[in-house]
Design a protein around this motif. Structure first.
Motif, mmCIF file in Angstrom:
data_model
loop_
_atom_site.group_PDB
_atom_site.id
_atom_site.type_symbol
_atom_site.label_atom_id
_atom_site.label_comp_id
_atom_site.label_asym_id
_atom_site.label_seq_id
_atom_site.Cartn_x
_atom_site.Cartn_y
_atom_site.Cartn_z
ATOM 1 N N GLY A 94 0.793 -1.215 0.000
ATOM 2 C CA GLY A 94 0.000 0.000 0.000
ATOM 3 C C GLY A 94 0.826 1.266 0.000
ATOM 4 N N ALA A 95 1.904 1.271 -0.733
ATOM 5 C CA ALA A 95 2.791 2.431 -0.747
ATOM 6 C C ALA A 95 2.155 3.639 -1.414
ATOM 7 C CB ALA A 95 4.090 2.068 -1.467
ATOM 8 N N GLY A 96 0.954 3.460 -1.942
ATOM 9 C CA GLY A 96 0.305 4.542 -2.657
ATOM 10 C C GLY A 96 0.150 5.803 -1.851
ATOM 11 N N GLY A 97 -0.125 5.695 -0.545
ATOM 12 C CA GLY A 97 -0.305 6.878 0.285
ATOM 13 C C GLY A 97 0.945 7.713 0.355
ATOM 14 N N ALA A 98 2.079 7.083 0.590
ATOM 15 C CA ALA A 98 3.345 7.814 0.651
ATOM 16 C C ALA A 98 3.691 8.388 -0.710
ATOM 17 C CB ALA A 98 4.467 6.902 1.154
ATOM 18 N N ASN A 99 3.458 7.618 -1.764
ATOM 19 C CA ASN A 99 3.756 8.116 -3.113
ATOM 20 C C ASN A 99 2.863 9.303 -3.473
ATOM 21 O OD1 ASN A 99 5.716 6.191 -3.476
ATOM 22 N ND2 ASN A 99 4.369 4.769 -4.519
ATOM 23 N N VAL A 100 1.570 9.176 -3.184
ATOM 24 C CA VAL A 100 0.633 10.267 -3.487
ATOM 25 C C VAL A 100 1.013 11.505 -2.679
ATOM 26 C CG1 VAL A 100 -1.756 11.031 -3.192
ATOM 27 C CG2 VAL A 100 -1.284 8.788 -4.165
ATOM 28 N N ALA A 101 1.309 11.297 -1.386
ATOM 29 C CA ALA A 101 1.686 12.429 -0.535
ATOM 30 C C ALA A 101 2.964 13.076 -1.033
ATOM 31 C CB ALA A 101 1.863 11.954 0.907
ATOM 32 N N GLN A 102 3.953 12.264 -1.363
ATOM 33 C CA GLN A 102 5.227 12.811 -1.833
ATOM 34 C C GLN A 102 5.038 13.615 -3.112
ATOM 35 O OE1 GLN A 102 8.347 9.929 -2.426
ATOM 36 N NE2 GLN A 102 9.882 11.506 -2.794
ATOM 37 N N GLN A 103 4.289 13.072 -4.061
ATOM 38 C CA GLN A 103 4.063 13.797 -5.316
ATOM 39 C C GLN A 103 3.316 15.103 -5.073
ATOM 40 O OE1 GLN A 103 2.016 10.950 -7.732
ATOM 41 N NE2 GLN A 103 3.855 9.755 -8.164
ATOM 42 N N ALA A 104 2.266 15.044 -4.254
ATOM 43 C CA ALA A 104 1.469 16.245 -4.003
ATOM 44 C C ALA A 104 2.296 17.315 -3.276
ATOM 45 C CB ALA A 104 0.234 15.885 -3.187
ATOM 46 N N ILE A 105 3.058 16.901 -2.291
ATOM 47 C CA ILE A 105 3.859 17.856 -1.510
ATOM 48 C C ILE A 105 4.945 18.478 -2.372
ATOM 49 C CG2 ILE A 105 5.534 18.001 0.389
ATOM 50 C CD1 ILE A 105 3.675 15.869 1.798
ATOM 51 N N GLU A 106 5.639 17.649 -3.138
ATOM 52 C CA GLU A 106 6.715 18.181 -3.983
ATOM 53 C C GLU A 106 6.166 19.064 -5.103
ATOM 54 O OE1 GLU A 106 8.949 14.676 -5.007
ATOM 55 O OE2 GLU A 106 10.011 14.687 -3.081
ATOM 56 N N GLN A 107 5.002 18.725 -5.658
ATOM 57 C CA GLN A 107 4.395 19.569 -6.688
ATOM 58 C C GLN A 107 3.960 20.911 -6.120
ATOM 59 O OE1 GLN A 107 1.250 17.303 -8.486
ATOM 60 N NE2 GLN A 107 2.652 16.050 -9.701
ATOM 61 N N ALA A 108 3.582 20.923 -4.839
ATOM 62 C CA ALA A 108 3.164 22.175 -4.202
ATOM 63 C C ALA A 108 4.358 22.994 -3.722
ATOM 64 C CB ALA A 108 2.229 21.879 -3.034
ATOM 65 N N GLY A 109 5.573 22.479 -3.920
ATOM 66 C CA GLY A 109 6.766 23.228 -3.538
ATOM 67 C C GLY A 109 7.270 22.927 -2.149
ATOM 68 N N GLY A 110 6.798 21.851 -1.547
ATOM 69 C CA GLY A 110 7.249 21.477 -0.210
ATOM 70 C C GLY A 110 8.354 20.435 -0.267
ATOM 71 N N ARG A 111 8.940 20.174 0.887
ATOM 72 C CA ARG A 111 9.986 19.157 0.991
ATOM 73 C C ARG A 111 9.398 17.962 1.726
ATOM 74 N NH1 ARG A 111 14.554 18.752 4.824
ATOM 75 N NH2 ARG A 111 13.527 20.504 5.797
ATOM 76 N N PHE A 112 9.433 16.783 1.117
ATOM 77 C CA PHE A 112 8.834 15.569 1.660
ATOM 78 C C PHE A 112 9.822 14.839 2.564
ATOM 79 C CE2 PHE A 112 7.900 10.998 1.382
ATOM 80 C CZ PHE A 112 6.569 10.985 1.759
ATOM 81 N N LEU A 113 9.383 14.541 3.794
ATOM 82 C CA LEU A 113 10.155 13.720 4.727
ATOM 83 C C LEU A 113 9.308 12.497 5.048
ATOM 84 C CD1 LEU A 113 11.128 16.526 7.270
ATOM 85 C CD2 LEU A 113 12.493 15.703 5.348
ATOM 86 N N HIS A 114 9.940 11.343 5.309
ATOM 87 C CA HIS A 114 9.176 10.136 5.614
ATOM 88 C C HIS A 114 9.779 9.433 6.813
ATOM 89 C CE1 HIS A 114 7.942 5.884 5.218
ATOM 90 N NE2 HIS A 114 6.798 6.445 4.924
ATOM 91 N N HIS A 115 8.900 8.900 7.663
ATOM 92 C CA HIS A 115 9.340 8.046 8.767
ATOM 93 C C HIS A 115 8.429 6.830 8.806
ATOM 94 C CE1 HIS A 115 9.936 6.467 12.791
ATOM 95 N NE2 HIS A 115 11.155 6.952 12.654
ATOM 96 N N ALA A 116 9.029 5.645 9.079
ATOM 97 C CA ALA A 116 8.289 4.387 9.000
ATOM 98 C C ALA A 116 7.328 4.149 10.160
ATOM 99 C CB ALA A 116 9.267 3.217 8.892
ATOM 100 N N GLY A 117 7.429 4.842 11.272
ATOM 101 C CA GLY A 117 6.421 4.755 12.326
ATOM 102 C C GLY A 117 6.237 3.401 12.970
ATOM 103 N N GLY A 118 7.286 2.580 13.032
ATOM 104 C CA GLY A 118 7.181 1.259 13.643
ATOM 105 C C GLY A 118 7.782 1.223 15.034
ATOM 106 N N ASP A 119 7.889 0.011 15.576
ATOM 107 C CA ASP A 119 8.489 -0.202 16.890
ATOM 108 C C ASP A 119 9.851 -0.846 16.707
ATOM 109 O OD1 ASP A 119 6.576 0.776 18.637
ATOM 110 O OD2 ASP A 119 5.394 -1.055 18.540
ATOM 111 N N ASP A 120 10.809 -0.116 16.179
ATOM 112 C CA ASP A 120 12.107 -0.696 15.885
ATOM 113 C C ASP A 120 13.163 -0.355 16.919
ATOM 114 O OD1 ASP A 120 11.005 -1.759 13.612
ATOM 115 O OD2 ASP A 120 11.595 -0.078 12.343
ATOM 116 N N GLY A 121 12.774 0.118 18.060
ATOM 117 C CA GLY A 121 13.733 0.336 19.127
ATOM 118 C C GLY A 121 14.155 1.784 19.303
ATOM 119 N N VAL A 122 15.229 1.954 20.059
ATOM 120 C CA VAL A 122 15.723 3.274 20.462
ATOM 121 C C VAL A 122 16.126 4.118 19.255
ATOM 122 C CG1 VAL A 122 17.511 4.458 21.777
ATOM 123 C CG2 VAL A 122 16.455 2.399 22.691
#
Length: 188
Positions: free
Chosen positions: A99-127
């Protein structure tokens, strides 16, 4: 005589095993109760997560802003020009079928609007993951959090950070279509 000896050996082993069990029970009083409570806490945590998802879904359905969803998206995109936008979601673009579509759609929309896209995986991977999330939150001007697929810890860290700093946080329900559940300016 041999049968009697085997019975005595068996009884001795049984008595030793019972003594060892009694010693273990004495060393950890309340262990069965604690184990039962731990299972109940785990079940309750899962139940809370299910109820929170249902609450968000019902709030979204009852929200009068559903009709103005395109206007909400347009308003959001107008605000991202020259800003860093953090998208918190477990779905990464390189994971097929996730379901990577959400991140892809968000990245495209943000970059087209002139913003800088940052991503974090939001899991429980420790410290290291917690530190990376905190650093990403500090670097972001706006946060978009995909509520259905991040860990509880990541969700509450995002929520707490945005509330403390007054940073705008947009909660997204579905990754493939960027449906906004609700828009919060968590600076109460």
């Amino acid at each position: 005589m041999r049968t009697r000896a085997q019975v005595v050996i068996g009884d001795t082993r049984l008595a030793l095993a019972r003594e060892a069990l009694a010693e273990l029970a004495a060393a950890a009083p309340g262990l069965p109760t604690r184990a039962r409570l731990a299972r109940k806490v785990e079940w309750l945590g899962e139940r809370v997560q299910d109820l929170m998802r249902e609450l968000l879904r019902l709030q979204w359905l009852a929200s009068p802003s559903i009709a103005s969803l395109p206007a909400l998206q347009a308003d959001l995109l107008a605000r991202v020009r020259e800003k860093a936008v953090l998208y918190v979601s477990n779905y990464l673009a390189h994971e097929p079928g996730q379901g990577a579509g959400g991140a892809n759609v968000a990245q495209q929309a943000i970059e087209q609007a002139g913003g800088r896209f940052l991503h974090h995986a939001g899991g429980d991977d420790g410290v290291d993951d917690v530190a990376a999330l905190e650093a990403s939150l500090v670097a972001a001007d706006l946060v978009i959090c995909q509520t259905g697929c991040v860990s509880h810890d990541a969700y509450w860290r995002v929520h707490d950070h945005c509330k403390r700093t007054g940073k705008q946080c947009v909660l997204v329900d579905q990754p493939h279509a960027m449906h906004f559940v609700r828009k919060e300016a968590l600076a109460t």
